[in-house]
Write a protein that holds these residues in place. Structure first.
Motif, PDB file in Angstrom:
ATOM      1  N   GLY A 134       0.836  -1.203   0.000  1.00 49.22           N
ATOM      2  CA  GLY A 134       0.000   0.000   0.000  1.00 49.22           C
ATOM      3  C   GLY A 134       0.859   1.236   0.000  1.00 49.22           C
ATOM      4  N   GLY A 135       0.513   2.161   0.910  1.00 48.05           N
ATOM      5  CA  GLY A 135       1.136   3.486   0.916  1.00 48.05           C
ATOM      6  C   GLY A 135       2.650   3.472   1.061  1.00 48.05           C
ATOM      7  N   LEU A 136       3.160   2.586   1.908  1.00 47.79           N
ATOM      8  CA  LEU A 136       4.600   2.556   2.144  1.00 47.79           C
ATOM      9  C   LEU A 136       5.366   2.207   0.862  1.00 47.79           C
ATOM     10  CD1 LEU A 136       6.432   1.035   5.141  1.00 47.79           C
ATOM     11  CD2 LEU A 136       6.837   0.034   2.911  1.00 47.79           C
ATOM     12  N   GLY A 137       4.854   1.239   0.127  1.00 52.35           N
ATOM     13  CA  GLY A 137       5.509   0.815  -1.103  1.00 52.35           C
ATOM     14  C   GLY A 137       5.343   1.825  -2.228  1.00 52.35           C
ATOM     15  N   ASN A 287       1.020  -8.435   4.261  1.00 49.17           N
ATOM     16  CA  ASN A 287       0.442  -7.666   5.363  1.00 49.17           C
ATOM     17  C   ASN A 287       0.776  -6.193   5.237  1.00 49.17           C
ATOM     18  OD1 ASN A 287      -0.475 -10.034   6.584  1.00 49.17           O
ATOM     19  ND2 ASN A 287       1.536 -10.362   7.513  1.00 49.17           N
ATOM     20  N   ASP A 288      -0.214  -5.373   5.495  1.00 49.34           N
ATOM     21  CA  ASP A 288      -0.016  -3.933   5.554  1.00 49.34           C
ATOM     22  C   ASP A 288      -0.227  -3.533   7.012  1.00 49.34           C
ATOM     23  OD1 ASP A 288       0.030  -1.299   3.919  1.00 49.34           O
ATOM     24  OD2 ASP A 288      -1.659  -1.027   5.274  1.00 49.34           O
ATOM     25  N   ASN A 289       0.743  -2.833   7.584  1.00 44.29           N
ATOM     26  CA  ASN A 289       0.617  -2.431   8.975  1.00 44.29           C
ATOM     27  C   ASN A 289       0.405  -3.600   9.943  1.00 44.29           C
ATOM     28  OD1 ASN A 289       0.881   0.427   9.727  1.00 44.29           O
ATOM     29  ND2 ASN A 289      -0.544   0.745   8.030  1.00 44.29           N
ATOM     30  N   LEU A 290       1.113  -4.699   9.706  1.00 46.33           N
ATOM     31  CA  LEU A 290       1.045  -5.838  10.627  1.00 46.33           C
ATOM     32  C   LEU A 290       2.314  -6.668  10.487  1.00 46.33           C
ATOM     33  CD1 LEU A 290      -0.900  -7.561  12.565  1.00 46.33           C
ATOM     34  CD2 LEU A 290      -1.187  -9.012  10.565  1.00 46.33           C
ATOM     35  N   ASN A 373       9.855   6.321  10.223  1.00 45.84           N
ATOM     36  CA  ASN A 373       8.783   5.550  10.858  1.00 45.84           C
ATOM     37  C   ASN A 373       7.462   5.840  10.122  1.00 45.84           C
ATOM     38  OD1 ASN A 373       6.321   5.832  12.833  1.00 45.84           O
ATOM     39  ND2 ASN A 373       7.616   4.226  13.673  1.00 45.84           N
ATOM     40  N   HIS A 374       6.678   4.793   9.866  1.00 45.24           N
ATOM     41  CA  HIS A 374       5.433   4.974   9.104  1.00 45.24           C
ATOM     42  C   HIS A 374       4.171   4.653   9.894  1.00 45.24           C
ATOM     43  CE1 HIS A 374       7.266   5.452   5.065  1.00 45.24           C
ATOM     44  NE2 HIS A 374       8.239   4.734   5.603  1.00 45.24           N
ATOM     45  N   THR A 375       4.307   4.307  11.150  1.00 44.28           N
ATOM     46  CA  THR A 375       3.085   3.935  11.877  1.00 44.28           C
ATOM     47  C   THR A 375       3.304   3.938  13.382  1.00 44.28           C
ATOM     48  OG1 THR A 375       1.373   2.235  12.108  1.00 44.28           O
ATOM     49  CG2 THR A 375       3.596   1.444  11.789  1.00 44.28           C
ATOM     50  N   THR A 481       6.777  15.545   5.764  1.00 48.62           N
ATOM     51  CA  THR A 481       5.429  15.195   5.314  1.00 48.62           C
ATOM     52  C   THR A 481       5.515  14.551   3.931  1.00 48.62           C
ATOM     53  OG1 THR A 481       4.443  16.950   6.613  1.00 48.62           O
ATOM     54  CG2 THR A 481       3.151  16.130   4.762  1.00 48.62           C
ATOM     55  N   ASN A 482       4.805  13.441   3.775  1.00 46.11           N
ATOM     56  CA  ASN A 482       4.816  12.689   2.513  1.00 46.11           C
ATOM     57  C   ASN A 482       4.379  13.530   1.329  1.00 46.11           C
ATOM     58  OD1 ASN A 482       3.742   9.408   3.795  1.00 46.11           O
ATOM     59  ND2 ASN A 482       5.740  10.361   3.642  1.00 46.11           N
ATOM     60  N   GLY A 483       4.669  13.023   0.154  1.00 44.84           N
ATOM     61  CA  GLY A 483       4.226  13.664  -1.080  1.00 44.84           C
ATOM     62  C   GLY A 483       4.044  12.612  -2.160  1.00 44.84           C
ATOM     63  N   GLU A 571      -9.348  -2.204   9.852  1.00 38.46           N
ATOM     64  CA  GLU A 571     -10.319  -1.631  10.800  1.00 38.46           C
ATOM     65  C   GLU A 571     -10.006  -0.173  11.126  1.00 38.46           C
ATOM     66  OE1 GLU A 571     -11.562  -4.835  13.976  1.00 38.46           O
ATOM     67  OE2 GLU A 571      -9.657  -5.366  12.995  1.00 38.46           O
ATOM     68  N   TYR A 572      -8.709   0.158  11.212  1.00 38.27           N
ATOM     69  CA  TYR A 572      -8.385   1.541  11.586  1.00 38.27           C
ATOM     70  C   TYR A 572      -8.722   2.540  10.475  1.00 38.27           C
ATOM     71  CZ  TYR A 572      -3.972   2.358   8.988  1.00 38.27           C
ATOM     72  OH  TYR A 572      -3.043   2.590   8.012  1.00 38.27           O
ATOM     73  N   LYS A 573      -8.775   2.053   9.236  1.00 42.72           N
ATOM     74  CA  LYS A 573      -9.139   2.933   8.119  1.00 42.72           C
ATOM     75  C   LYS A 573     -10.663   3.091   8.017  1.00 42.72           C
ATOM     76  CE  LYS A 573      -5.033   1.589   5.390  1.00 42.72           C
ATOM     77  NZ  LYS A 573      -4.242   2.811   5.165  1.00 42.72           N
ATOM     78  N   THR A 673      -4.378   7.401  13.954  1.00 48.91           N
ATOM     79  CA  THR A 673      -3.955   6.064  13.510  1.00 48.91           C
ATOM     80  C   THR A 673      -3.317   6.038  12.129  1.00 48.91           C
ATOM     81  OG1 THR A 673      -6.122   5.514  12.567  1.00 48.91           O
ATOM     82  CG2 THR A 673      -5.761   4.942  14.880  1.00 48.91           C
ATOM     83  N   GLU A 674      -3.731   6.908  11.225  1.00 50.93           N
ATOM     84  CA  GLU A 674      -3.150   6.916   9.876  1.00 50.93           C
ATOM     85  C   GLU A 674      -1.977   7.878   9.884  1.00 50.93           C
ATOM     86  OE1 GLU A 674      -2.671   5.135   7.170  1.00 50.93           O
ATOM     87  OE2 GLU A 674      -4.689   5.309   6.316  1.00 50.93           O
ATOM     88  N   ALA A 675      -0.773   7.343   9.725  1.00 52.72           N
ATOM     89  CA  ALA A 675       0.404   8.190   9.860  1.00 52.72           C
ATOM     90  C   ALA A 675       0.329   9.399   8.917  1.00 52.72           C
ATOM     91  CB  ALA A 675       1.654   7.371   9.584  1.00 52.72           C
ATOM     92  N   SER A 676       0.023   9.147   7.665  1.00 59.13           N
ATOM     93  CA  SER A 676      -0.079  10.251   6.715  1.00 59.13           C
ATOM     94  C   SER A 676      -1.245  10.032   5.772  1.00 59.13           C
ATOM     95  CB  SER A 676       1.221  10.384   5.899  1.00 59.13           C
ATOM     96  OG  SER A 676       1.000  11.136   4.738  1.00 59.13           O
ATOM     97  N   GLY A 677      -1.183   8.908   5.038  1.00 55.58           N
ATOM     98  CA  GLY A 677      -2.081   8.747   3.901  1.00 55.58           C
ATOM     99  C   GLY A 677      -1.430   9.489   2.741  1.00 55.58           C
ATOM    100  N   THR A 678      -1.540   8.940   1.547  1.00 50.92           N
ATOM    101  CA  THR A 678      -1.007   9.639   0.380  1.00 50.92           C
ATOM    102  C   THR A 678      -2.052   9.704  -0.732  1.00 50.92           C
ATOM    103  OG1 THR A 678       0.092   7.544  -0.076  1.00 50.92           O
ATOM    104  CG2 THR A 678       1.478   9.346   0.683  1.00 50.92           C
TER     105      THR A 678
HETATM  106  C1  GLG Z   1       2.190   3.680   6.057  1.00 49.67           C
HETATM  107  C2  GLG Z   1       1.025   4.400   6.670  1.00 49.67           C
HETATM  108  C3  GLG Z   1       0.429   5.479   5.791  1.00 49.67           C
HETATM  109  C4  GLG Z   1       1.516   6.296   5.115  1.00 49.67           C
HETATM  110  C5  GLG Z   1       2.421   5.374   4.339  1.00 49.67           C
HETATM  111  C6  GLG Z   1       3.587   6.124   3.718  1.00 49.67           C
HETATM  112  O1  GLG Z   1       0.035   3.529   7.123  1.00 49.67           O
HETATM  113  O2  GLG Z   1      -0.379   6.314   6.573  1.00 49.67           O
HETATM  114  O3  GLG Z   1       0.957   7.238   4.239  1.00 49.67           O
HETATM  115  O4  GLG Z   1       2.999   4.412   5.186  1.00 49.67           O
HETATM  116  O5  GLG Z   1       4.295   6.814   4.686  1.00 49.67           O
HETATM  117  N1  GLG Z   1       2.299   1.308   6.315  1.00 49.67           N
HETATM  118  C7  GLG Z   1       1.907   2.304   5.552  1.00 49.67           C
HETATM  119  O6  GLG Z   1       1.402   2.106   4.470  1.00 49.67           O
END
Ligand code: GLG
Length: 835
Positions: A134-137, A287-290, A373-375, A481-483, A571-573, A673-678
């Motif tokens: 997801g977002g991290l990749g 897994n995303d965020n796990l 750190n992403h979470t 901050t992400n972009g 669930e957190y989303k 809970t959502e570190a950034s979201g992109t």
């Molecule tokens: C994380 C976070 C996202 C974030 C992304 C990129 O959950 O909120 O936008 O990294 O930093 N594990 C992720 O996907």
């Protein structure tokens, strides 16, 4: 060995050196040559797949000549390089991106048309490179685009998974996972069979005394696995710079077979050894965020980190510099804790193999690394069991213990009376079994730690890493901050909007300096401009409606409000809150008189996203969405007032179709809970508005675009802990509308209610950890505001234009410049023009 051609034999090389094509004619020649030779076909059996293959090979070859130039220039300049270590690179398709970045899409279009093909059909042939969750990749992929576009000397390092993220199929409303075998034909990689590294696992550590009587360690008698490099060229936009993404693939070290075993008749076990080695890079963990703590995952991490460091160190050693200059030549960024072992591996190389003293080595190490750190989610923070470590990487475990010892001694000197602090910050958790806390190791071994949005960076400093701020000082912690890259997420995904913007801002310059978008502010009231803007949005919605029709059979009205939530299911989303809101809407529609229905705003609720295969709750959410769709979409009473769509197999190439078609998108995570979201950034950049919580980058988006142009709702991060606490100690009453939704589900309106019992119980009985009930009322009311606002199209379009005009901050170019300046201390190189 020097493999250079001697000076006086270079004339022929210079004369015949490859000239990259620039005209449609030369492109056509290349395509025909590849079809007739590389692919062994002809014009009598050249289908779209073959045309895609040939066009890609033509562009690949073009990229590789510029790749060579770039690499030569970087070697010659001998400056500091950036290495971005990421277990995930969610690249998506490469052909369209390559054509646009080198500025030859029109040439290719003309050439392909001459040869009898439509460029759109050819682009569609490509399989996504889906080496991420997801977002991290995807962030890593956007960063590579920006690094190349800004002329930074930078390499990405990752794993070449044979299977990327699984393909999602929806069968009877349930997610089914199908393997994604994407390497069948991949023209975008170059195998480097000459770049091979032996990687060791298991074995023992032997201590000995060197010639000076100093105690030293060797790690020996392990099992060897070979890492082979595969290079993927990364073209920058509007520059001839082509950087490198190096992906490692695993193979048995003994070659094809262990011949000893083979000859002794033990054929099976010879093959088994080989397969075991190949398993290391076989599959991306879905897994995303796990984090799950599986041995194979730790093997992947070490395999990739050790091969990458070997490569980086070898390149450094060629320069014959003193070791203390290493951090002046090398910056390594750790994308999350997954590559944290790189810290330990570099320390090992320096003390065990290069004979440096601990202190000198550790100084070099900490100056080299930065950690992102992403979470803050506890279930996502990596911990590895000590026994597992001991067995797989015995020498690394010793080094970790030493790192921890010296660290804790320093802490004790600074805070002599705080015994509990030592236990809290120890890299080794004193549980049973003991665990290695990778985030703590990453902090101790890096000179900078950053979060990915302001709120998130504040949260890590005040919650999970609070003690470390006290120990190392606030300076070690920072925010970037992400972009997102506007090349893929605007120019490529939404070409008509990109052209319209170009026509008002003085050309495509905004793609390299996104702040130029602010010139659009002048046109937010311009009738003609707004009309064109709205036409483009409608065309994008028609395109998505066609995709929905083709894939689900459901016909949606492109004039209805498109409300989209696409992201990993978690669930957190809170996709569950969204679908409960949809059910609430359905109940409401059913209660209206025919007269009232005429005034009701039509809406299409669109979902997409994968659930981790073992994440049962997430899978139930998908099942509920599909079950609601099956009922609502066939209810004649409702008609166009509400449609509920689940788009199968959400990925990067689908995102490029979905995102430009949104009117409203949902970014509704529980605050904090959502570190950034992109994707929030991508949706706004494409002229859609957001409904969201005060979480992650939503907050900064609001600050930039203005609170009149976003729909915020819900509790604030600072109140979340207290609210959870109240749930535990008193019986809070459920929101009445949500109660009605639950009762309706219990009538079996969407199939057996038992199927959804766990989703309801999470809210009603298990403390509602994600505060769905607490936020429901505010969510539903805000959705009504959205309906109202959408009715005034003049004003709505004005908001969208203003929002886009103010999105300049969210380009990944800005992020990369911030990393370069405040973390890596590297300068971009001079621009490089195409030859
Ligand atoms: C994380 C976070 C996202 C974030 C992304 C990129 O959950 O909120 O936008 O990294 O930093 N594990 C992720 O996907």
């Amino acid at each position: 060995v020097e493999a250079s051609i001697p000076e006086n034999q270079r004339t022929a090389w210079k004369k015949y050196s490859t000239q990259p094509f620039t005209t449609a004619e030369d492109f056509e020649k290349e395509v025909v040559r590849h079809v007739e030779t590389t692919l062994a076909r002809s014009m009598f059996n050249c289908d779209e797949t073959a045309a895609y293959a040939a066009a890609s090979l033509a562009f690949r070859n073009r990229l590789i000549t510029e790749w060579n130039r770039t690499q030569q220039r970087q070697t010659f300049a001998d400056g500091k390089r950036v290495y971005y270590l990421s277990l995930e690179f969610l690249m998506g398709r490469a052909l369209d991106n390559a054509m646009l970045n080198v500025g030859l899409k029109n040439v290719a279009k003309e050439g392909l048309a001459d040869l009898g093909f439509r460029i759109e059909d050819i682009i569609e042939q490509e399989h996504d490179a889906a080496l991420g969750n997801g977002g991290l990749g995807r962030l890593a992929a956007c960063f590579l685009d920006s690094l190349a576009s800004l002329n930074y000397p930078a390499w990405g390092y990752g794993l070449r998974y044979r299977y990327g993220i699984f393909k999602q199929e929806i069968v009877d409303g349930y997610q089914v996972e199908v393997p994604d075998y994407w390497l069948d034909f991949n023209p975008w990689e170059f195998p480097r069979h000459d770049v091979v590294v032996d990687i060791q696992f298991y074995g023992e550590v032997r201590k000995y005394h060197d010639e000076n009587g100093k105690s030293r360690a060797v790690w020996e008698d392990g099992e060897l696995v070979k890492a082979t490099a595969y290079d993927v060229p990364i073209p920058g936009f509007d520059t001839a710079v082509v950087n490198n993404l190096r992906l490692w693939s695993s193979k048995a070290a003994s070659g094809e077979f262990d011949f000893q075993k083979f000859n002794s008749g033990d054929y099976e076990s010879a093959v088994a050894d080989e397969q075991r080695a190949e398993t290391i890079s076989a599959v991306l963990y879905p897994n995303d965020n796990l984090e799950r703590g599986k041995e194979l995952r730790l093997k992947q991490q070490y395999f990739w980190v050790a091969a990458s460091l070997y490569d980086i160190v070898r390149r450094f050693k060629k320069s014959k510099r003193a070791w203390k200059e290493f951090p002046d030549q090398v910056a390594i960024q750790l994308n999350d804790t997954h590559p944290t072992l790189a810290i330990v591996e570099l320390q090992r190389i320096l003390i065990d193999l290069e004979g440096l003293e601990w202190e000198d080595a550790w100084n070099i190490v900490t100056k080299t690394f930065g950690y992102t750190n992403h979470t803050v989610l506890p279930e996502a923070l990596e911990k590895w069991s000590v026994p597992l470590f001991q067995n797989l990487l015995p020498r690394h475990l010793q080094i970790i213990y030493d790192i921890n010892l010296f660290f804790l001694q320093a802490v004790e000197r600074k805070f002599p009376k705080e015994r509990e602090l030592l236990a809290r910050v120890s890299i080794i958790e004193e549980s049973s079994p003991k665990m290695v806390r990778m985030a703590y190791l990453a902090i101790v071994g890096s000179h900078k730690v950053n979060g990915v949005a302001e709120l998130h960076s504040d949260l890590i400093k005040t919650t999970i890493f609070k003690d470390f701020v006290k120990i190392f000082g606030a300076d070690r912690f920072t925010n970037v901050t992400n972009g997102i890259t506007p090349r893929r997420w605007l120019h490529q995904a939404n070409p008509r909007l990109s052209d319209l913007i170009a026509s008002k801002t003085g050309g495509l310059g905004f793609l390299k300096d996104l702040t130029l978008l602010n010139k659009l502010e002048e046109f937010a009231d311009d009738k003609e401009f707004k009309k064109e803007w709205a036409e483009i949005k409608l065309a994008n919605k028609v395109r998505l409606a066609r995709h929905i029709k083709d894939t689900t059979g459901v016909v949606v009205n492109p004039h209805a409000l498109f409300d989209i939530q696409v992201k990993r299911i978690h669930e957190y989303k809170r996709q569950q809150m969204n679908i409960f809101g949809v059910i609430h809407r359905y109940i409401t529609i059913k209660s209206l008189s025919p007269e009232e229905r005429k005034k009701f705003a039509p809406r299409v609720s669109i979902f997409g996203g994968k659930a981790a295969p073992g994440y049962w709750m997430a899978k139930s959410i998908i099942h509920l969405i599909n079950s609601v769709g099956a009922v609502v979409n066939n209810d004649k009473d409702v008609g166009d007032l509400l449609k509920v769509i689940f788009i199968e197999d959400y990925n990067v190439s689908k995102a490029e179709v979905i995102i430009p078609a949104s009117d409203v998108s949902e970014h509704i995570s529980t605050a904090g809970t959502e570190a950034s979201g992109t994707s929030n950034m991508k949706f706004v950049l494409n002229g859609g508005l957001i409904i969201g919580t005060c979480d992650g980058a939503n907050i900064e988006i609001t600050r930039e675009i203005g609170e009149q142009n976003i729909f915020l709702f819900g509790n604030l991060a600072e109140d979340v802990e207290d609210l959870r606490h109240t749930h535990t100690y008193s019986t809070t009453t459920l929101d009445p509308s949500l109660s009605a939704v639950f009762s309706f589900i219990r009538t079996n309106a969407f199939g057996p209610a038992d199927d959804f019992a766990a989703l309801i119980a999470a809210v009603e009985e298990h403390g509602d950890y994600y505060l769905v009930s607490d936020d429901f009322n505010s969510y539903v009311q805000t959705q009504e505001l959205v309906d109202q606002a959408y009715k005034d199209q003049e004003e709505w379009v004005g908001k969208c234009i203003l929002a886009v005009a103010r999105m300049g901050f969210f380009t990944s170019d800005r992020c990369i410049s911030e990393y370069a300046e405040s973390i890596w201390n590297v300068e971009p190189m001079e621009p490089l023009a195409h030859e």
